[in-house]
Write a protein that holds these residues in place. Structure first.
Motif, short mmCIF file in Angstrom:
data_model
loop_
_atom_site.label_atom_id
_atom_site.label_comp_id
_atom_site.label_asym_id
_atom_site.label_seq_id
_atom_site.Cartn_x
_atom_site.Cartn_y
_atom_site.Cartn_z
N UNK A 260 4.41 33.07 45.01
CA UNK A 260 3.54 33.94 44.23
C UNK A 260 4.13 35.28 43.88
N UNK A 261 3.47 35.92 42.94
CA UNK A 261 3.85 37.22 42.42
C UNK A 261 3.19 37.37 41.07
N UNK A 262 3.18 38.58 40.53
CA UNK A 262 2.54 38.76 39.22
C UNK A 262 3.12 37.86 38.14
N UNK B 179 -7.76 35.08 34.66
CA UNK B 179 -6.94 36.20 35.10
C UNK B 179 -5.78 35.64 35.93
N UNK B 180 -4.56 36.12 35.73
CA UNK B 180 -3.44 35.51 36.43
C UNK B 180 -3.44 35.76 37.94
N UNK B 181 -4.07 36.85 38.36
CA UNK B 181 -4.09 37.11 39.81
C UNK B 181 -5.26 38.03 40.16
N UNK B 182 -5.56 38.08 41.42
CA UNK B 182 -6.60 38.99 41.92
C UNK B 182 -5.94 40.05 42.77
N UNK B 183 -6.49 41.26 42.73
CA UNK B 183 -5.85 42.39 43.40
C UNK B 183 -6.47 42.72 44.76
N UNK C 254 -3.83 40.47 47.63
CA UNK C 254 -4.13 39.76 46.40
C UNK C 254 -3.48 38.40 46.35
N UNK C 255 -3.83 37.65 45.30
CA UNK C 255 -3.32 36.28 45.20
C UNK C 255 -3.20 35.87 43.75
N UNK C 256 -2.31 34.94 43.49
CA UNK C 256 -2.26 34.31 42.17
C UNK C 256 -3.51 33.45 42.01
N UNK D 119 0.59 30.80 46.63
CA UNK D 119 0.03 31.75 45.66
C UNK D 119 -0.12 33.17 46.17
N UNK D 120 0.75 33.60 47.04
CA UNK D 120 0.72 34.99 47.51
C UNK D 120 2.15 35.53 47.55
N UNK D 121 2.27 36.87 47.52
CA UNK D 121 3.60 37.47 47.62
C UNK D 121 3.71 38.36 48.86
N UNK E 197 -7.40 42.40 30.66
CA UNK E 197 -6.79 41.33 31.45
C UNK E 197 -5.64 41.89 32.29
N UNK E 198 -5.54 41.41 33.50
CA UNK E 198 -4.46 41.86 34.37
C UNK E 198 -3.14 41.26 33.92
N UNK F 288 1.33 41.36 34.45
CA UNK F 288 2.36 41.68 35.42
C UNK F 288 2.74 43.16 35.34
N UNK G 181 0.26 45.36 36.83
CA UNK G 181 0.35 45.30 38.29
C UNK G 181 1.48 46.19 38.80
N UNK H 113 -2.38 46.32 46.54
CA UNK H 113 -2.61 45.39 45.44
C UNK H 113 -1.46 44.45 45.25
N UNK H 114 -1.82 43.35 44.55
CA UNK H 114 -0.87 42.27 44.33
C UNK H 114 0.31 42.77 43.51
N UNK H 115 1.50 42.46 43.91
CA UNK H 115 2.69 42.87 43.17
C UNK H 115 3.19 44.23 43.56
#
Lengths: 735, 251
Positions: A415-417, A443-447, A480-482, A527-529, B1-2, B4, B7, B23-25
């Motif tokens: 996973x990752x953005x 949405x591609x991922x949740x924060x 967060x997750x993809x 699905x996580x980074x 929309x989110x 990359x 992020x 947060x993710x990324x």
């Protein structure tokens, strides 16, 4: 038959009897010599002397009447019928095995006065012969030396002769053995060995693969030299095309090598290099083009299962940007000496300004085309981590990656953005081999941070056992997750999101970690980074950061089919032959699996429905044997799903005759040599009546022994006669 | 929309949030945290230097970074939330407390990377005192001189020697554990070269001027890439390219 006779006491052996008789004779001789000049009472002394000697002798030797009843029976003859699968080879309108059955019947008639013991012999000695015995009981080869040893070692009456019913193509004595070697190998029993050739005179017209040999063990990605030996019997073969292909699941066989064998003196050998890219049992078909007139086309191809090992796991790690998560994975992979890591990280994008000339930079172009075309098959697995497929021209290779996975490669998307939906993988060919579906409209991922939750499959899976053992079921919080869709067919979700939902109905928890067996390959979606937190975080202190290694060791191990991360072991119970029952043995690694389901699918693009067998109530780790029924010729893949854990897999081949059919020529010369050196006779089925009948044996079944007189009578007579003799001698003036 | 990019950029906005809420990324982004030992604080002139380090990294490379200056105490569990920390100072430090020694040892045992930056290399008192304390933290790991072929000289830029605000020695000392240089000891005042004040460079560069500053920034980028990619540029696949480029530079 009744007979009368007499005998002396059986208490003493012959030497004692001889000594006793000798003493008595000396006594009588002295008596005769003494009485030559004696006239008074001479006759009486002589008579009483002879009587005394006779009675003393009778007292010692106790003569008896013997009456016995018995019969004359035929000698024991052992018939050894070749029990190899080779005898199933067609021979005219029939088979050699049917001809052997006919031979046994005719031998029974021909040797009606002999006592026949009919045994079947294979690779492992002898067993009782039955015409109706199933093909399962046939062995790959037949070893006459072992069979005769078994007969020799058996208790009971030894045979007076042995008759070998075979086509002569025995494993032992070998083809090149000379008379002396054959005599040494077979002469232990010391009886004549007759041979009966059940093959027709010349054997069928046949071109065949006589042998397939590999130079050493098969190691993934390394060239392996395969030597194919071809035989041509009663055919003009000339140049024979040879092909080696790997059988794949759901795919056409992949060509590994092809060549031509020039047949000279009915024999040819060709050496072809092959490279097997995937480890584990791989089914390879070696075949020749059948020349016209070939009467046994079944042995024109062989299905060989190569157990391909790995020297090292060759792994491609591609990351879209360097992060602590990329760092953690790279450091773990580099620390593992069994991993041959090839890594490409995108370090600069078009938007970046490096403020320097390229010559001052340590950057190299990302060889995306080269990697995903030319070199892709050389990798055991690829890891795509946070890399945008469109931005880095990966999109045009997604079909190749899909094919690569279906052909046996491993794939992990981390996973990752820029992974999954965010990396433009939704709706692509690569999505078709991922364990999860991807919805490009989401949405591609949740924060929001969350702690992944183990599913029942995750709690049962061996792949996560090292991590569970180390940390229990507590996982670190992920940032967060993809957004992942529902699990695809054949996938298993091991971790799920505690709140986010997936699927069209939105009723299933969103997968976070999922595995999938797809085609010949395997794929993992993570699905996580934030799994680097298992290596470096406040939580990681308690486990000294070993949680990260425990997770990835399991994931990579499962991807590479390491038996430690399978739910159980799966193996064949004996070799698989087409048309006969095939059994698989499953050994669960953990107790309490509950149910075992085995799905058997034919390799290739066959549309046959898989064979599915289920066993319930599996509570222990005891092996379970499951009968998969009768299979056709081909390569098969068996998947064993043990409880809720990810399935284990075994690839194997089923052949009609296999090694037993690779040389269809009979060997009458060997049968003749065996007969000659053991003073036996070699015959064919047609001249079976020429076999000599062994001499009959006399067998006593009743014997009565009755003394002529009781021992005390003999003793009394001896005392009286000796007394009379003594008195007469005294009267006659003798002392 | 989110997206990359959103992020990645979110790193700025969440600069002061607790790490669990990054947060993710953003959580795996490079973050040059400043180590706080005892009562010592970073020289106010250099306070923006870590943020500039991160900013330069984001501008020049694909690596995400958090453009903030965070202090983290050696004896606080927060030290173990991320694998990188900078220890800077210009005067001799007091002996570390037992808790600080334990915290730093845990950080390094888990695989963390520390850059020790001497802001006053001319006196060298900070550097000497840090080496003294590091002997307490890792008594079995001596300080060694890194070869000029070490990966830190080629993780992104090909650089010939380390420089900072001062030219300093032509090498970097380090504590190497296993195959990894985990503590990098600089005597060049790297943060001094990166320090900003009201939109301008805070300190002059000696003796090489702005050109030297650019090389100092390249060293900072390389060190960040080393933290993020470890020895990636030592992989065999890069070797022929790097050899050709080095040969061309020498010509």
């Amino acid at each position: 038959m009744r007979e009368q006779s007499w005998a002396l006491s059986e208490d003493f052996g012959t030497p004692v009897v001889a000594v006793a008789l000798g003493v008595l004779l000396v006594w009588l001789a002295l008596l005769v010599w003494e009485l030559r000049t004696r006239e008074r009472f001479g006759v009486l002394i002589a008579v009483t002397g002879f009587l005394a000697a006779g009675f003393i002798g009778a007292t010692i030797l106790r003569p008896a009447h013997v009456s016995q009843r018995g019969s004359v029976v035929g000698s024991k003859v052992t018939v050894l019928v070749d029990g190899s699968r080779r005898l199933l080879l067609p021979d005219g309108d029939t088979t050699r095995r049917e001809r052997a059955a006919r031979a046994v019947k005719e031998l029974t008639e021909h040797l009606e006065h002999a006592r026949l013991e009919v045994l079947s012999f294979g690779q492992e000695g002898v067993r009782p012969y039955s015409e109706r015995s199933s093909q399962e009981e046939l062995s790959v080869d037949s070893d006459l030396v072992r069979a005769l040893d078994a007969v020799n070692d058996s208790a009971g009456e030894r045979p007076r002769a042995v008759i070998v019913v075979s086509d002569g193509r025995l494993a032992q004595p070998g083809e090149g053995a000379d008379d002396e070697a054959v005599k040494q190998a077979l002469g232990g029993l010391g009886v004549p060995i007759h041979t009966l050739n059940v093959a027709s005179a010349q054997g069928p017209k046949d071109a065949s693969i006589r042998g397939v040999r590999a130079a050493g063990a098969a190691v993934a990605h390394q060239a392996l030299s395969v030597t194919v030996e071809i035989g041509c019997h009663r055919l003009n073969c000339g140049s024979v095309p040879v092909t080696i292909r790997e059988m794949l699941r759901g795919e056409e066989p992949a060509l590994l090598a092809e060549g031509k064998a020039e047949v000279r003196d009915d024999h040819a050998t060709v050496e072809l290099p092959i490279v097997l890219e995937r480890a584990g049992p791989r089914v390879v078909e070696v075949s020749i083009a059948s020349p016209p007139g070939d009467e046994v086309p079944e042995n024109d191809s062989r299905l060989i299962t190569f157990n391909v090992t790995r020297d090292r796991i060759r792994l491609l790690h591609v990351a879209g940007r360097p992060t602590y998560d990329v760092r953690a994975l790279r450091m773990w992979l580099k620390a593992d000496s069994s991993v041959d890591l090839v890594a490409f990280f995108i370090l600069r994008t078009k938007e970046n300004n490096s403020m320097s000339d390229d010559s001052e930079m340590a950057l190299i172009p990302f060889p995306v085309d080269e990697l995903f075309t030319e070199h892709l098959p050389s990798f055991d697995a690829i890891v795509l981590q946070d890399i945008d497929a469109e931005e880095y021209q990966l999109s045009r290779h997604l079909k190749s990656i899909e094919t690569y996975v279906r052909a046996g490669g491993g794939l992990i998307m981390v996973g990752g953005p820029a992974s999954f939906i965010g990396g433009n993988y939704a709706g692509t060919r690569l999505e078709q081999v991922l364990p999860v579906s991807l919805d490009p409209g989401k949405e591609p991922f949740t924060l929001s941070g969350f702690v992944p939750r183990y599913t029942p499959a995750g709690l049962a899976a061996s792949v996560l056992r090292p991590l569970r053992t180390l940390l229990g079921i507590t996982l670190p919080e992920m940032p967060g997750a993809n957004t992942l869709g529902a699990a695809q067919a054949g996938s298993l979700v091991l971790w799920e999101h505690p709140t986010a939902k997936a699927g069209k109905a939105g009723d299933a928890a969103m997968p976070v970690l999922a595995l999938r067996e797809v085609g010949d390959g395997r794929s993992i979606a993570l699905g996580v980074d934030g799994t680097h937190r298992l290596a470096f975080s406040q939580q990681a202190v308690s486990s000294a950061g070993r949680g990260y290694g425990a997770l990835w060791e399991g994931l990579l191990g499962w991807l590479m089919r390491d038996p430690r991360y399978e739910a159980g072991s799966l193996e064949l119970v004996g070799p698989c032959f087409a048309g006969q029952s095939t059994k698989l043995r499953v050994v669960p690694l953990t107790p309490g699996a509950g149910a075992v389901e085995i799905e058997l699918t034919k390799l290739g693009t066959s549309s046959e429905k898989p064979i599915v067998k289920q066993v319930s109530g599996v509570t222990t780790t005891q092996p379970i044997e499951v009968d998969m029924g009768s299979l056709a010729v081909g390569g098969y893949t068996a998947k064993a799903k043990i409880g809720a854990a990810p399935p284990g897999r075994l690839d194997f081949a089923c052949e009609k005759g296999g090694e037993a059919w690779q040389d269809s020529r009979p060997d009458p010369a060997r049968l003749e040599r065996i007969a000659r050196v053991t003073q036996g006779k070699a015959v064919g089925l047609e001249d079976l009546s020429e076999l000599p009948t062994p001499p009959e044996s006399r067998v006593s079944v009743e014997r009565h022994v009755r003394p002529v007189l009781a021992p005390w009578v003999w003793a009394l007579a001896a005392v009286v006669s000796l007394g009379a003799h003594w008195l007469l001698r005294r009267r006659g003036g003798l002392t | 929309m989110l997206t990359r990019r959103s992020a990645l950029l979110s790193g700025v906005g969440i600069a002061f949030a607790p790490s669990a809420a990054l947060g993710f990324g953003g959580e795996g982004a490079f973050h040059p945290r400043v180590l706080k030992v005892g009562d010592g604080v970073l020289d106010p002139t250099r306070q923006e230097a870590p943020a500039r380090w991160a900013w330069e990294l984001v501008q020049r490379t694909s690596a995400p970074a958090r453009i903030v200056t965070n202090m983290v105490a050696a004896d606080h569990m927060d030290l173990l939330t991320e694998p990188f920390v900078v220890w800077a100072g210009d005067k001799a430090i007091e002996p570390l407390t037992r808790a600080e020694v334990r915290g730093l040892r845990q950080f390094l045992m888990l695989g963390g990377v520390m850059v020790v930056d001497d802001s006053a290399p001319a006196s060298g008192k900070f550097g000497e005192s840090v080496r003294r304390e590091l002997r307490r933290v890792l008594p079995e790991s001596p300080v060694v001189k890194l070869e000029d072929t070490h990966v830190i000289y080629k993780t992104y830029y090909i650089i010939d020697r380390p420089v900072g605000r001062e030219l300093g020695p032509a090498h970097v000392d380090a504590i190497v554990r296993g195959k990894n240089a985990q503590v990098l000891l600089l005597s060049h005042d790297l943060l001094g070269a990166l320090a900003r004040n009201q939109g301008a460079w805070a300190l002059p560069i000696e003796p090489g001027g702005e050109r030297q500053r650019q090389y100092a920034i390249r060293l900072a980028v390389n060190l960040a890439m080393y933290v993020l990619c470890s020895d990636y540029k030592d992989d065999q696949v890069h070797a022929p390219w790097l050899m050709r480029r080095r040969a061309r530079r020498r010509q």
